[in-house]
Write a protein that holds these residues in place. Sequence first.
Motif, short mmCIF file in Angstrom:
data_model
loop_
_atom_site.label_atom_id
_atom_site.label_comp_id
_atom_site.label_asym_id
_atom_site.label_seq_id
_atom_site.Cartn_x
_atom_site.Cartn_y
_atom_site.Cartn_z
N TYR A 86 0.93 -1.42 -0.02
CA TYR A 86 -0.01 -0.02 -0.25
C TYR A 86 0.83 1.21 -0.04
CZ TYR A 86 -4.42 -2.72 0.92
OH TYR A 86 -5.21 -3.48 0.89
N THR A 87 2.00 1.13 -0.17
CA THR A 87 3.08 2.52 -0.36
C THR A 87 2.38 3.46 -1.29
OG1 THR A 87 4.97 1.03 -0.12
CG2 THR A 87 5.26 3.26 -0.76
N THR A 88 1.86 3.22 -2.35
CA THR A 88 1.05 4.10 -3.22
C THR A 88 0.16 3.44 -3.96
OG1 THR A 88 2.34 3.39 -5.43
CG2 THR A 88 3.34 5.13 -3.92
N PRO A 89 -0.80 4.27 -4.67
CA PRO A 89 -2.06 3.88 -5.26
C PRO A 89 -1.52 2.91 -6.40
CG PRO A 89 -2.40 6.13 -4.79
CD PRO A 89 -1.06 5.69 -4.53
N GLN A 90 -0.41 3.06 -6.90
CA GLN A 90 -0.10 2.58 -7.86
C GLN A 90 0.66 1.09 -7.44
OE1 GLN A 90 0.93 5.53 -7.55
NE2 GLN A 90 -0.65 6.22 -8.75
N THR A 91 1.50 0.90 -6.59
CA THR A 91 1.99 -0.40 -5.93
C THR A 91 0.72 -1.61 -5.52
OG1 THR A 91 2.13 0.69 -3.80
CG2 THR A 91 3.99 0.47 -5.27
N ILE A 92 -0.30 -0.90 -4.85
CA ILE A 92 -1.54 -1.69 -4.57
C ILE A 92 -2.14 -2.07 -5.75
CG2 ILE A 92 -3.14 0.11 -3.98
CD1 ILE A 92 -2.59 -3.36 -2.31
N GLN A 93 -2.37 -1.08 -6.95
CA GLN A 93 -2.98 -1.63 -7.80
C GLN A 93 -2.32 -2.97 -8.47
OE1 GLN A 93 -3.57 1.50 -11.04
NE2 GLN A 93 -4.75 0.15 -12.20
N GLN A 94 -1.13 -2.94 -8.26
CA GLN A 94 -0.26 -4.11 -9.14
C GLN A 94 -0.16 -5.39 -8.28
OE1 GLN A 94 3.64 -2.25 -9.21
NE2 GLN A 94 3.18 -0.92 -10.84
N THR A 95 -0.37 -5.14 -6.77
CA THR A 95 0.00 -6.10 -5.79
C THR A 95 -1.36 -6.85 -4.90
OG1 THR A 95 0.46 -4.67 -4.06
CG2 THR A 95 2.26 -5.68 -5.41
N GLY A 96 -2.55 -5.85 -5.25
CA GLY A 96 -3.77 -6.13 -4.61
C GLY A 96 -4.81 -7.02 -4.77
N GLY A 97 -5.10 -7.85 -4.05
CA GLY A 97 -6.17 -8.96 -4.11
C GLY A 97 -5.65 -9.95 -5.09
N PHE A 98 -6.59 -10.22 -6.18
CA PHE A 98 -6.46 -11.16 -7.18
C PHE A 98 -5.98 -10.43 -8.70
CE2 PHE A 98 -9.57 -13.10 -4.30
CZ PHE A 98 -8.78 -14.54 -4.00
N GLY A 99 -5.66 -9.28 -8.52
CA GLY A 99 -5.36 -8.50 -9.70
C GLY A 99 -4.22 -9.11 -10.43
N ASP A 100 -2.98 -9.54 -9.91
CA ASP A 100 -2.01 -10.05 -10.48
C ASP A 100 -2.27 -11.55 -10.97
OD1 ASP A 100 0.41 -10.65 -11.64
OD2 ASP A 100 1.72 -10.33 -9.85
N PRO A 101 -2.32 -11.77 -12.16
CA PRO A 101 -2.37 -13.06 -12.69
C PRO A 101 -1.44 -14.33 -12.06
CG PRO A 101 -2.75 -11.73 -14.53
CD PRO A 101 -2.08 -11.03 -13.32
N ALA A 102 -0.03 -13.71 -11.83
CA ALA A 102 0.88 -14.64 -11.37
C ALA A 102 0.50 -15.01 -9.82
CB ALA A 102 2.16 -13.80 -11.49
N THR A 103 -0.09 -14.42 -9.11
CA THR A 103 -0.39 -14.77 -7.58
C THR A 103 -1.50 -15.32 -7.14
OG1 THR A 103 -0.98 -12.37 -7.14
CG2 THR A 103 1.26 -12.74 -7.01
N ARG A 104 -2.29 -15.18 -8.47
CA ARG A 104 -3.78 -15.97 -8.21
C ARG A 104 -3.64 -17.33 -7.54
NH1 ARG A 104 -6.12 -13.23 -13.67
NH2 ARG A 104 -6.33 -10.96 -12.97
N PRO A 105 -2.90 -18.10 -8.18
CA PRO A 105 -3.21 -19.53 -7.44
C PRO A 105 -2.59 -19.66 -6.08
CG PRO A 105 -1.96 -19.46 -9.62
CD PRO A 105 -2.20 -18.29 -9.22
#
Length: 289
Positions: A86-105
């Motif tokens: 949550y450092t910036t809105p941009q970092t949480i957009q990249q890392t939040g929830g199920f947004g990043d396909p690589a982290t979904r599993p």
Amino acid sequence: MSTTPDVSPSRPFEPFALGVCSWSLQVKNVPELKGFLDQLGVDVVQIACGDPHHASWDEGDDLPAAAKAAGFRMTGAMLGFPGEDYTTPQTIQQTGGFGDPATRPERLERLAWALDRTRALGLTDLMLHAGFLPEVDDPARSALLDVLARAGDMAAAQGVTLAFETGQETATLLRRTLDDLKSPNIKINFDPANMLLYDMGDPIEAVKILGPDIRSVHLKDARRPKVKGAWGEEVPLGEGEVDVRAFVQALKGVGYRGPLVLEREVGDQQGRLRDVAHGLAFLRECLAD
């Protein structure tokens, strides 16, 4: 239509019962949480599952038994994912929830763990951030909705309702997403301040758009960002741009009668405790009005 969460008939929530998010108090164990709740004069809490983002518990795997024995009432559990930034809105957009396909599993695996923890706590509600929702014409939308639908199916199998937290998208986009998913086990955890922090519209109007699906409420206050793309500022309840009295009236207007759970995510432990106490007093005045 009432959207009050299901609770044990022996421990019902009165309409608009006031509570606190456990992570807002930066507690490490159940006795510390119980002590702060007693100090604040409330017995309602939304409890962190015990994940790295929202606080670990000294009790570890024994948390459910300890929490159920403590005597407070729990509205639901909250899940945060390792790696959310949550450092910036941009970092949480990249890392939040199920947004990043690589982290979904791995996050679906973490969700499975959290659903088990929710049931062990004797609860039927699990709150989390879904991640930034793509716009309707975004090619990435279909794959994310597939993952969210799978999450809803996992929750349904456990008899749990997932409540996605507001703020990272407009109410109109969230409304469209819920309508597209058509999942009876996916609802909303409404946080009016998040809409200001992310600059995503008017929280009062958002209540009217999302009303039938509001399952739970976080209450905090904020001011919109002064620079586009930056964070807004979280402030103590009643000192920001959330019109709390109008917000409560809007909730009443859509039939919500569930708990109002205060959240504070800025400051040290004593500062947060002071701000939560202030917020509870202010909210009692709003409800009296």
